[in-house]
Scaffold this motif. Structure first.
Motif, PDB file in Angstrom:
ATOM      1  N   LEU A 239       0.837  -1.204   0.000  1.00  0.00           N
ATOM      2  CA  LEU A 239       0.000   0.000   0.000  1.00  0.00           C
ATOM      3  C   LEU A 239       0.874   1.257   0.000  1.00  0.00           C
ATOM      4  O   LEU A 239       0.686   2.178  -0.797  1.00  0.00           O
ATOM      5  CB  LEU A 239      -0.930  -0.004   1.223  1.00  0.00           C
ATOM      6  CG  LEU A 239      -1.792   1.248   1.446  1.00  0.00           C
ATOM      7  CD1 LEU A 239      -2.767   1.467   0.298  1.00  0.00           C
ATOM      8  CD2 LEU A 239      -2.567   1.157   2.766  1.00  0.00           C
ATOM      9  N   ALA A 240       1.867   1.276   0.904  1.00  0.00           N
ATOM     10  CA  ALA A 240       2.756   2.435   0.997  1.00  0.00           C
ATOM     11  C   ALA A 240       3.529   2.637  -0.301  1.00  0.00           C
ATOM     12  O   ALA A 240       3.680   3.772  -0.781  1.00  0.00           O
ATOM     13  CB  ALA A 240       3.714   2.259   2.177  1.00  0.00           C
ATOM     14  N   GLN A 243       1.046   4.084  -2.844  1.00  0.00           N
ATOM     15  CA  GLN A 243       0.526   5.414  -2.510  1.00  0.00           C
ATOM     16  C   GLN A 243       1.589   6.503  -2.595  1.00  0.00           C
ATOM     17  O   GLN A 243       1.260   7.664  -2.762  1.00  0.00           O
ATOM     18  CB  GLN A 243      -0.098   5.402  -1.112  1.00  0.00           C
ATOM     19  CG  GLN A 243      -1.518   4.868  -1.151  1.00  0.00           C
ATOM     20  CD  GLN A 243      -2.341   5.322   0.035  1.00  0.00           C
ATOM     21  OE1 GLN A 243      -1.898   5.209   1.172  1.00  0.00           O
ATOM     22  NE2 GLN A 243      -3.523   5.846  -0.206  1.00  0.00           N
ATOM     23  N   VAL A 348      -5.222   2.554   9.530  1.00  0.00           N
ATOM     24  CA  VAL A 348      -4.665   1.615   8.561  1.00  0.00           C
ATOM     25  C   VAL A 348      -3.445   0.868   9.121  1.00  0.00           C
ATOM     26  O   VAL A 348      -3.329  -0.353   8.989  1.00  0.00           O
ATOM     27  CB  VAL A 348      -4.307   2.361   7.254  1.00  0.00           C
ATOM     28  CG1 VAL A 348      -3.734   1.400   6.230  1.00  0.00           C
ATOM     29  CG2 VAL A 348      -5.543   3.051   6.682  1.00  0.00           C
ATOM     30  N   ALA A 349      -2.569   1.603   9.776  1.00  0.00           N
ATOM     31  CA  ALA A 349      -1.320   0.988  10.248  1.00  0.00           C
ATOM     32  C   ALA A 349      -1.565  -0.088  11.306  1.00  0.00           C
ATOM     33  O   ALA A 349      -0.745  -0.986  11.495  1.00  0.00           O
ATOM     34  CB  ALA A 349      -0.389   2.066  10.798  1.00  0.00           C
TER      35      ALA A 349
ATOM     36  N   ASN B 103       2.802  10.381   9.514  1.00  0.00           N
ATOM     37  CA  ASN B 103       2.580   8.932   9.469  1.00  0.00           C
ATOM     38  C   ASN B 103       2.299   8.577   8.012  1.00  0.00           C
ATOM     39  O   ASN B 103       1.222   8.875   7.484  1.00  0.00           O
ATOM     40  CB  ASN B 103       1.399   8.582  10.380  1.00  0.00           C
ATOM     41  CG  ASN B 103       1.121   7.093  10.418  1.00  0.00           C
ATOM     42  OD1 ASN B 103       1.342   6.384   9.436  1.00  0.00           O
ATOM     43  ND2 ASN B 103       0.640   6.617  11.553  1.00  0.00           N
ATOM     44  N   THR B 105       1.872   5.730   6.456  1.00  0.00           N
ATOM     45  CA  THR B 105       0.838   4.726   6.171  1.00  0.00           C
ATOM     46  C   THR B 105      -0.547   5.350   6.223  1.00  0.00           C
ATOM     47  O   THR B 105      -1.377   5.122   5.348  1.00  0.00           O
ATOM     48  CB  THR B 105       0.913   3.562   7.184  1.00  0.00           C
ATOM     49  OG1 THR B 105       2.260   3.109   7.239  1.00  0.00           O
ATOM     50  CG2 THR B 105      -0.009   2.437   6.782  1.00  0.00           C
ATOM     51  N   GLU B 106      -0.787   6.160   7.269  1.00  0.00           N
ATOM     52  CA  GLU B 106      -2.099   6.803   7.405  1.00  0.00           C
ATOM     53  C   GLU B 106      -2.207   8.052   6.540  1.00  0.00           C
ATOM     54  O   GLU B 106      -3.308   8.536   6.285  1.00  0.00           O
ATOM     55  CB  GLU B 106      -2.347   7.242   8.856  1.00  0.00           C
ATOM     56  CG  GLU B 106      -2.078   6.204   9.924  1.00  0.00           C
ATOM     57  CD  GLU B 106      -3.053   5.066   9.883  1.00  0.00           C
ATOM     58  OE1 GLU B 106      -4.103   5.198   9.259  1.00  0.00           O
ATOM     59  OE2 GLU B 106      -2.730   4.009  10.448  1.00  0.00           O
ATOM     60  N   ARG B 107      -1.055   8.614   6.158  1.00  0.00           N
ATOM     61  CA  ARG B 107      -1.003   9.924   5.506  1.00  0.00           C
ATOM     62  C   ARG B 107      -1.678  10.978   6.392  1.00  0.00           C
ATOM     63  O   ARG B 107      -2.581  11.712   5.960  1.00  0.00           O
ATOM     64  CB  ARG B 107      -1.671   9.880   4.131  1.00  0.00           C
ATOM     65  CG  ARG B 107      -1.075   8.794   3.247  1.00  0.00           C
ATOM     66  CD  ARG B 107      -1.756   8.734   1.916  1.00  0.00           C
ATOM     67  NE  ARG B 107      -0.848   9.100   0.854  1.00  0.00           N
ATOM     68  CZ  ARG B 107      -1.226   9.532  -0.336  1.00  0.00           C
ATOM     69  NH1 ARG B 107      -2.489   9.715  -0.606  1.00  0.00           N
ATOM     70  NH2 ARG B 107      -0.338   9.808  -1.251  1.00  0.00           N
TER      71      ARG B 107
END
Lengths: 471, 471
Positions: A239-240, A243, A348-349, B103, B105-107
């Motif tokens: 995902l990272a 994104q 999400v994390a 963060n 992953t969460e953005r």
């Protein structure tokens, strides 16, 4: 249990025709329940208003006779928000279904609450625009219900929930007042935003009688890629990796068991031969050869890092659709096993840790139960499904699931997660609300409800019990 | 008028150090007002909490002594929401300014309310991400104030208001309760969304003590085009022509008079020789040669249709910045003429008719007054500025402007518009709230305030008068 008296029905008849008040057994059953099946429908009557004035009349009559009202859309809900099991009047919005043309300057359209979600998608598409909230039941759900439950779906990572797409809302409150909230404005900072308070309020504050819906540019040439992944940590890394380079339209996941079931039941092809514990489905805009090269490079890097074991990319719209079925057909497939469903989220994390913790809970109590995971990983939203073994009677299965429920919700609370990511609270989760909302928050919600609905006639008993002492 | 007793100050000192309670005249003036200048600042004391616990202590003391509290951020507001003119305690958030790492992953990032907006933009940029809410005062405004007023700015057409970017919010209510709202979740449908109720509430419900802010992918290679336009109808046609093909980052407009003033005062170059009544500034992502060809084709079509008289496109980042100054420097330029400012909106399609109606009102009453228009046309948001002629004394000018105000607001109400598109209500517009919100809505707002703040200590008298009877 409320019972509608003849006097009440007579009062309704002052403004509603005979075809707008139904009391036959079939209608009571049909309109009295949603997609949940845990409560027997038992409304007193079904009313089908055609105009806002008729809705106001219904509320006035309900106040006079202290009659509980249950709003009713497409009844595709999964938390019992539209269930009428205590003699309520069901206010079904089917006939408040006018749909305006698209206003191209505003990029909006205006509609009654009874318009089917898919009709809005089609009307937008015909005008070269796009209504981006989409989910499996969009062919039968109504926009009023979508708004009342703040429906989510498969492209939330890109477009957000229904909340983001509502530019205006007309509402009849529990006092019969008509509120005209925000009126389609983009910018309007004039005090408290009551529109956002209504969105997701599950009918406990008032009835949605009209909506102005915002539209956007359609995604260009959406393509799909399915990846096989060795573990949950890899899902996060992938995902990272994506994104940081492209804006995804969707990032979904499902487990090997989910894939097995859906391939078997729906007669689909596996995406590739490699068998992995998890799979991710990504959707993105394919903007040309550059995009394809970029995607392939990211996949290659992920493979080198050991996060991806195998991959397949759609080469056509038909292939994209076929790959989507692997994910979208899961819910229907699992219904065969009358699963115990939970729709939960964390940030999400925290997803991998949370998923491991829940698996541990279920394994510890009931190692024989099959757990199927799928969901919208890009939103931290997991659909947990525990399948009923054929040999175990329904009663016993339900009892087992309830035992694990409390432990799962405790884990959610510890992680700061949500006991209902997109399905709402309704009846099914009202007794668990405190796992996601504090006592102070619930107290404020009660006060707000009392302001909008002083007689407690608006979907009473949903979201939280009608009496605080009952909690 | 409230006065802070020694007893009250002693109670504050139980948890606040001497440097956290200011009562000197300079501090009272400095912290007692925002960018408006219509009320003399007169707070009793300034308190500067460092922790959430200290905020809760301040609220507890305020309840005990019935002391009104005014929240204070960067005080760049334009409606007097942060003005303390009646002996209030100002709760300044300057020292609650911790800012987390991004963060990825969460953005998201997490911050205290006292963090400067620009710091968030920079921290996001350093991590390859983007905080897209931007406006002229972002170098001095604080995120807590941005959230409390739901700040807008120059890229709302693409990214929306502050509201869209708040994933979590910690709030201390008027009862001293700490609410932890939404906790950074993407999906969380568990009853009424109190987070959205807090956003834009201008301090009347509680104090924002922490925020989780969402970030996005930065726009790629933003470029700017400035167009000269013969009339307002053309502005609408051009907007539609562009929006049907590309997603704009901004669509701003200004009048010839605005251009003249800004060119003169700031020593800028006119964008081109052609003089037209209006100008539009468009920003878009320049994704390659295709984009350039597409843009030129749209401009050509607009010229053929007579909607565009001349055009210039930036060829570099520096040129894009220079063109932006033509629009962004207007507000500062006009401050020279101490203008009567109004920040109003309608739906986008109604803008031309509304603008014409307001010009007619001003012309009819005061044909000698100069009216300068600019704003965010893509959001239906107009900044109306009436300039004070040097020869007219301030008192007389103010009186004239008040005369036209009521007529302008009546026109706004007739069009279903907003009397405050992005600046909020505060003190300046509280007596006009009924032009944009119904009596029923204002009644509900009052009830909600009473639930969050039963002692009416949270920014009393802002948004609506403290007593209903005073309206």
């Amino acid at each position: 249990m409320f019972t509608a008296s003849n006097e009440l029905l007579d009062a309704l008849r002052q403004q509603l025709g005979p075809d707008q008040i139904l009391t036959d057994a079939d209608s009571l059953t049909h309109y009295g329940r949603d997609w949940t099946r845990f409560a027997e429908p038992a409304p007193s009557a079904i009313v089908l208003p055609k105009t806002i004035e008729q809705v106001q009349h219904i509320v006035a009559v309900a106040r006079r006779f202290e009659a509980p009202l249950v709003p009713s859309g497409g009844r595709t809900g999964l938390s019992g928000g539209a269930v009428a099991a205590a003699g309520e009047l069901v206010v079904a919005m089917d006939r408040m279904n006018t749909l305006s043309d698209v206003n191209l300057t505003e990029r909006t359209l205006c509609c009654g609450p009874g318009v089917i979600t898919e009709q809005i998608q089609q009307r937008a598409g015909d005008a070269g625009l796009h209504y981006p909230v989409d989910f499996a039941s969009s062919g039968s759900s109504q926009i009023g219900g979508n708004i009342a439950t703040n429906a989510g779906g498969i492209q939330v990572i890109r477009y957000g929930m229904t909340r983001e797409w509502i530019a205006g809302l007309k509402v009849v409150t529990g006092t019969g007042e008509l509120l005209d909230l925000n009126r389609g404005l983009v910018k309007n900072n004039t005090g408290l935003d009551l529109r956002h308070l209504m969105i997701g309020s599950e009918g406990i504050l008032g009835l949605i009688v009209e909506a102005t819906v915002r539209l956007c540019t359609p995604p260009r040439n959406p393509q799909v890629i399915v990846l096989g992944l060795p573990d949950m940590e890899s899902i996060m890394q992938v995902l990272a990796a994506f994104q940081s380079e492209i804006d995804l339209l969707a990032y979904e996941f499902f487990s090997e068991l989910a894939l097995q079931k859906v391939v078997q039941q729906q007669g689909l092809q596996r995406p590739f031969n490699e068998v992995t514990p998890y799979y991710a489905l990504l959707e993105f805009e394919h903007l040309g050869e550059d995009t394809e090269a970029q995607i392939l490079m990211i996949v290659e890097r992920c493979m080198e890092s050991g996060w991806v074991a195998d991959a397949v990319m759609s080469q056509s719209v038909a292939q994209a659709r076929a790959l989507w079925r692997l994910r979208e057909d899961i819910s229907e497939t699992l219904s065969h096993w009358t699963p115990y469903k939970n729709d939960i989220s964390t940030t999400v994390a925290k997803v991998p840790g949370f998923l491991a913790a829940v698996e541990e809970i279920v394994d510890r109590h009931y190692p024989d139960l099959e757990v199927v995971w799928y969901g919208h990983i890009g939103d931290g939203n997991l659909h947990l499904n525990i399948l009923k073994p054929e040999s175990v009677p329904m009663d016993e299965f339900q009892a087992r699931c309830k035992t694990v429920s409390a432990e799962i919700f405790t884990e959610i609370a510890a992680q700061g997660g949500s006991i209902s990511a997109e399905h709402g609270v309704g009846l099914l989760k009202r007794d668990f609300l405190r796992y996601s909302r504090s006592e102070a928050e619930i107290g404020l919600m009660r006060s707000i409800k009392a302001a909008f609905d002083p007689d407690n006639i608006m979907n009473p008993g949903k979201v939280f019990p009608a009496q605080p002492s009952a909690e």
